[in-house]
Design an enzyme around this catalytic site. Sequence first.
Site, PDB file in Angstrom:
ATOM      1  N   TYR A 113     -84.317  73.156  13.831  1.00 52.27           N
ATOM      2  CA  TYR A 113     -83.763  72.303  13.094  1.00 52.27           C
ATOM      3  C   TYR A 113     -84.406  71.952  11.870  1.00 52.27           C
ATOM      4  O   TYR A 113     -83.900  71.853  10.820  1.00 52.27           O
ATOM      5  CB  TYR A 113     -83.254  70.990  13.893  1.00 52.27           C
ATOM      6  CG  TYR A 113     -82.646  71.232  14.925  1.00 52.27           C
ATOM      7  CD1 TYR A 113     -81.118  71.695  14.698  1.00 52.27           C
ATOM      8  CD2 TYR A 113     -82.836  70.712  16.030  1.00 52.27           C
ATOM      9  CE1 TYR A 113     -80.096  71.704  15.848  1.00 52.27           C
ATOM     10  CE2 TYR A 113     -81.821  70.901  17.234  1.00 52.27           C
ATOM     11  CZ  TYR A 113     -80.856  71.416  17.179  1.00 52.27           C
ATOM     12  OH  TYR A 113     -79.845  71.318  17.970  1.00 52.27           O
ATOM     13  N   SER A 170     -78.262  80.309  15.482  1.00 52.11           N
ATOM     14  CA  SER A 170     -78.540  78.828  14.962  1.00 52.11           C
ATOM     15  C   SER A 170     -78.759  77.900  15.973  1.00 52.11           C
ATOM     16  O   SER A 170     -78.209  78.004  17.063  1.00 52.11           O
ATOM     17  CB  SER A 170     -77.891  78.619  13.971  1.00 52.11           C
ATOM     18  OG  SER A 170     -76.638  77.518  14.467  1.00 52.11           O
ATOM     19  N   ASP A 171     -79.621  76.962  15.898  1.00 48.35           N
ATOM     20  CA  ASP A 171     -79.523  75.753  16.801  1.00 48.35           C
ATOM     21  C   ASP A 171     -78.265  74.777  16.855  1.00 48.35           C
ATOM     22  O   ASP A 171     -77.471  75.285  15.819  1.00 48.35           O
ATOM     23  CB  ASP A 171     -80.879  74.813  16.555  1.00 48.35           C
ATOM     24  CG  ASP A 171     -81.476  74.461  17.734  1.00 48.35           C
ATOM     25  OD1 ASP A 171     -80.756  74.247  18.779  1.00 48.35           O
ATOM     26  OD2 ASP A 171     -82.677  74.199  17.949  1.00 48.35           O
ATOM     27  N   TRP A 172     -78.154  74.110  17.701  1.00 49.84           N
ATOM     28  CA  TRP A 172     -76.769  73.554  17.685  1.00 49.84           C
ATOM     29  C   TRP A 172     -76.296  72.351  16.677  1.00 49.84           C
ATOM     30  O   TRP A 172     -77.463  71.811  16.337  1.00 49.84           O
ATOM     31  CB  TRP A 172     -76.893  72.712  19.272  1.00 49.84           C
ATOM     32  CG  TRP A 172     -76.204  73.574  20.384  1.00 49.84           C
ATOM     33  CD1 TRP A 172     -75.283  72.984  21.212  1.00 49.84           C
ATOM     34  CD2 TRP A 172     -76.328  74.994  20.504  1.00 49.84           C
ATOM     35  NE1 TRP A 172     -74.727  74.260  22.095  1.00 49.84           N
ATOM     36  CE2 TRP A 172     -75.552  75.396  21.723  1.00 49.84           C
ATOM     37  CE3 TRP A 172     -77.154  76.207  20.088  1.00 49.84           C
ATOM     38  CZ2 TRP A 172     -75.511  76.696  22.169  1.00 49.84           C
ATOM     39  CZ3 TRP A 172     -76.941  77.242  20.609  1.00 49.84           C
ATOM     40  CH2 TRP A 172     -76.360  77.702  21.699  1.00 49.84           C
ATOM     41  N   LEU A 226     -75.278  72.554  13.675  1.00 50.75           N
ATOM     42  CA  LEU A 226     -75.766  72.661  12.252  1.00 50.75           C
ATOM     43  C   LEU A 226     -74.497  72.507  10.939  1.00 50.75           C
ATOM     44  O   LEU A 226     -74.881  72.370   9.984  1.00 50.75           O
ATOM     45  CB  LEU A 226     -76.322  73.884  11.846  1.00 50.75           C
ATOM     46  CG  LEU A 226     -77.980  73.797  12.111  1.00 50.75           C
ATOM     47  CD1 LEU A 226     -78.421  73.498  13.484  1.00 50.75           C
ATOM     48  CD2 LEU A 226     -78.930  74.964  11.569  1.00 50.75           C
TER      49      LEU A 226
END
Length: 355
Positions: A199, A240-242, A244
């Site tokens: 992030y 991707s991370d969560w 976004l």
Amino acid sequence: MNHFNVHRLGDARSIVRWHNAVQAIAEQTPHGIPVTISTDPRHSFSENSGASFAAGSFSQWPEMLGLAALRDPGLVRRFADIARREYVAVGIRAALHPTLDLATEPRWARQAQTFGQDPDLVTALGLAYLDGLQGPGLGKGSVACTAKHFPGGGAVRGGEDSHFPYGKDAVYPSGSQESHLAPFPAAVDAGVSAVMPYYSRPVDLTLRGIAAEPVGFGYNRAIVTDLLRGELGFTGVVLSDWELVNDNQVGDQVLPARAWGVEHLDPAGRMQLLLEAGCDQFGGEECVEVLADLVSNGRVSQERIDESATRLLTVKFQLGLFDDPYVDEEQAAVVLGEPGAVAEGSGPRRPRSRC
């Protein structure tokens, strides 16, 4: 949507029944694309919702930091192989781990899932972990791994958590950026299936001569395309991370999208930027209509979508999901929490000393 992440799970039979029901629904969709089920770590004692889960029906082992303290790649490989067998038995075919971040900031809340602060040790144990879960190449008995959090998530300012606005910045006051990156090239060379950028928004970061933009790593073309794909030669999936793209409702609280450095963009603008940076998959998002609109409006080309879809479908084929995505309930009940695996995780019992 044909990728889902699971949180708390019940016993082996209930997991398998749910999993097979999901696959049966997927089989009826126009293209019959099987579902890939992923999970965060779930073999330990502590529980940090959205990051790791207590073992429950699975065999229980020390946190990664505890395994790392033994400095034994063979043991880590053995644990990962047991985790692989348990995951596959209940239909979990993707792991949102290993965590290759360096635990250099003692106040950082994510240390328990790391292999410590030494880049050489993290690299050695991370490779053993990949070997146990993925094997030398993805196949029908593999769990596709995600190395995270690229290019090293442990350098958050003040040890804060970049899930939240007050922890958005990654800083490198001791010039440690190359050390934080160090485990990832080895993971790429070992064939890790996916990589997850963190992030955080980098502050004054240059790696391998590539200057990062002051935006979250997932939005950062210099990091994802120039460094990860170009310099390191990664050809797999970038996940991707969560959250976004959209704000996240947690109970009665709304947490803002982790769009650090691009907060001014709307969801469509954020998704477009993630694609332009080089991401293939959007963690924690369900807004398929946003992506469809980007394509229909000409803001994202069909060729760009095909590029990512090819990577994602390739993994499903390699895992054998298109051949047979279903799992056996009776077999899962035998494998999950098998007494020998439970005993290995618990370790030998020693008599307590008397005072």
